[in-house]
Design a protein around this motif. Structure first.
Motif, PDB file in Angstrom:
ATOM      1  N   ASN A 175      18.746  14.014   3.881  1.00 43.64           N
ATOM      2  CA  ASN A 175      18.586  14.526   5.239  1.00 43.64           C
ATOM      3  C   ASN A 175      17.520  15.616   5.263  1.00 43.64           C
ATOM      4  OD1 ASN A 175      21.960  13.968   5.301  1.00 43.64           O
ATOM      5  ND2 ASN A 175      20.694  13.137   6.933  1.00 43.64           N
ATOM      6  N   THR A 176      16.592  15.496   6.191  1.00 48.16           N
ATOM      7  CA  THR A 176      15.385  16.317   6.380  1.00 48.16           C
ATOM      8  C   THR A 176      14.413  16.226   5.212  1.00 48.16           C
ATOM      9  OG1 THR A 176      16.350  18.439   5.610  1.00 48.16           O
ATOM     10  CG2 THR A 176      16.538  17.905   7.973  1.00 48.16           C
ATOM     11  N   GLY A 177      14.609  15.249   4.314  1.00 51.29           N
ATOM     12  CA  GLY A 177      13.576  14.960   3.333  1.00 51.29           C
ATOM     13  C   GLY A 177      12.352  14.389   4.034  1.00 51.29           C
ATOM     14  N   HIS A 178      11.215  14.397   3.339  1.00 51.37           N
ATOM     15  CA  HIS A 178       9.991  13.969   4.018  1.00 51.37           C
ATOM     16  C   HIS A 178       9.046  13.226   3.087  1.00 51.37           C
ATOM     17  CE1 HIS A 178       8.508  17.708   2.098  1.00 51.37           C
ATOM     18  NE2 HIS A 178       7.366  17.034   2.035  1.00 51.37           N
ATOM     19  N   VAL A 179       8.136  12.510   3.717  1.00 53.10           N
ATOM     20  CA  VAL A 179       6.999  11.880   3.046  1.00 53.10           C
ATOM     21  C   VAL A 179       5.742  12.430   3.716  1.00 53.10           C
ATOM     22  CG1 VAL A 179       5.781   9.704   2.664  1.00 53.10           C
ATOM     23  CG2 VAL A 179       8.281   9.782   2.467  1.00 53.10           C
ATOM     24  N   LEU A 180       4.815  12.939   2.911  1.00 58.54           N
ATOM     25  CA  LEU A 180       3.577  13.518   3.439  1.00 58.54           C
ATOM     26  C   LEU A 180       2.401  12.603   3.118  1.00 58.54           C
ATOM     27  CD1 LEU A 180       2.122  15.930   4.785  1.00 58.54           C
ATOM     28  CD2 LEU A 180       1.874  16.922   2.490  1.00 58.54           C
ATOM     29  N   LEU A 181       1.682  12.203   4.155  1.00 61.03           N
ATOM     30  CA  LEU A 181       0.549  11.286   4.010  1.00 61.03           C
ATOM     31  C   LEU A 181      -0.737  11.958   4.479  1.00 61.03           C
ATOM     32  CD1 LEU A 181       2.125   8.064   5.591  1.00 61.03           C
ATOM     33  CD2 LEU A 181       2.173   8.739   3.191  1.00 61.03           C
ATOM     34  N   GLU A 182      -1.839  11.594   3.836  1.00 63.74           N
ATOM     35  CA  GLU A 182      -3.151  12.020   4.315  1.00 63.74           C
ATOM     36  C   GLU A 182      -4.058  10.797   4.435  1.00 63.74           C
ATOM     37  OE1 GLU A 182      -5.159  14.735   1.753  1.00 63.74           O
ATOM     38  OE2 GLU A 182      -5.702  13.197   0.274  1.00 63.74           O
ATOM     39  N   LEU A 227       0.064  13.521   8.049  1.00 66.61           N
ATOM     40  CA  LEU A 227       1.239  12.970   8.715  1.00 66.61           C
ATOM     41  C   LEU A 227       2.464  13.268   7.870  1.00 66.61           C
ATOM     42  CD1 LEU A 227       2.037  11.135  11.167  1.00 66.61           C
ATOM     43  CD2 LEU A 227       1.744   9.181   9.623  1.00 66.61           C
ATOM     44  N   LEU A 228       3.416  14.017   8.449  1.00 67.83           N
ATOM     45  CA  LEU A 228       4.655  14.314   7.757  1.00 67.83           C
ATOM     46  C   LEU A 228       5.786  13.534   8.421  1.00 67.83           C
ATOM     47  CD1 LEU A 228       5.833  17.479   6.097  1.00 67.83           C
ATOM     48  CD2 LEU A 228       7.404  16.463   7.746  1.00 67.83           C
ATOM     49  N   LEU A 229       6.325  12.577   7.694  1.00 71.27           N
ATOM     50  CA  LEU A 229       7.413  11.729   8.174  1.00 71.27           C
ATOM     51  C   LEU A 229       8.715  12.315   7.656  1.00 71.27           C
ATOM     52  CD1 LEU A 229       5.816   8.259   7.285  1.00 71.27           C
ATOM     53  CD2 LEU A 229       5.597   9.552   9.427  1.00 71.27           C
ATOM     54  N   ALA A 230       9.532  12.886   8.550  1.00 70.09           N
ATOM     55  CA  ALA A 230      10.752  13.578   8.145  1.00 70.09           C
ATOM     56  C   ALA A 230      11.990  12.831   8.621  1.00 70.09           C
ATOM     57  CB  ALA A 230      10.765  14.992   8.701  1.00 70.09           C
TER      58      ALA A 230
END
Length: 202
Positions: free
Chosen positions: A179-186, A5-8
């Protein structure tokens, strides 16, 4: 391949330039810079196995998601529940008192006081309920691949703390998303684990 899951966060808007609290949908569109940021996000994800692209009901989130979806031959699925935390009486303000009030309530949420609410706006309990239910529905639709969810900085940081086993109050408060930074979850057996926070491995 398991689902990730990439939350941008969305690209730049006029409200961002003014440092104004802007939560009410549909909100302003992207600036020219914001559109370039959205295109750059699509470039960054070009080689990933993106299986779905979601966006909040805010125009800026949908405009940011569109280049990503187009790159992968997908459409943007606009869903309720992902929109920014509603700041109520603080809407549109950029003065020191408003920003301080926002920060005080936000810090209480990250520390677990979800009964706290923005003046005339949402409580932490309301935000947590709608956001986590929406993420759960999205996750259930995609057993594998990268799911891109474009929304808003404030709610992404809270969501990451609520979802991930390695994100706490200090990180959620200190690590603002550009802006357009993200958090990547697995996914892990007990929930989610944060792999990246705007390019920084956790």
């Amino acid at each position: 391949m398991t689902a990730r899951l990439l939350l941008a966060r969305h690209g730049e808007t006029p409200s961002n330039l003014k440092h104004a609290l802007d939560s009410r949908p549909p909100g302003p569109p992207l600036t020219d810079m914001g559109q370039r940021q959205a295109n750059a996000l699509a470039d960054r994800l070009a080689e990933d196995q993106v299986v779905a692209v979601y966006a909040s009901v805010a125009v800026r989130a949908q405009q940011t998601a569109e280049p990503v979806a187009k790159r992968h031959g997908l459409s943007v699925d606009v869903v309720e529940g992902l929109h920014e935390l509603q700041v109520g009486d603080l809407e549109g303000r950029s003065d020191e008192a408003a920003l301080r009030s926002f920060g005080e309530v936000y810090t209480r949420w990250t520390q677990g006081d979800l009964a706290a609410a923005m003046p005339g706006g949402e409580s932490g309990e309301e935000i947590r309920g709608r956001y986590l239910a929406t993420i759960e529905r999205i996750r259930a639709n995609h057993p594998s691949g990268l799911i891109v969810v474009v929304s808003h900085g404030g709610i992404i940081r809270l969501g990451a703390e609520w979802l991930a086993d390695n994100v706490g109050a200090q990180l959620a408060n200190a690590k603002l998303l550009p802006n357009t930074g993200h958090v990547l979850l697995e996914p892990r057996p007990t929930g989610w684990h944060c792999l990246e926070w705007t390019g920084v491995d956790l």
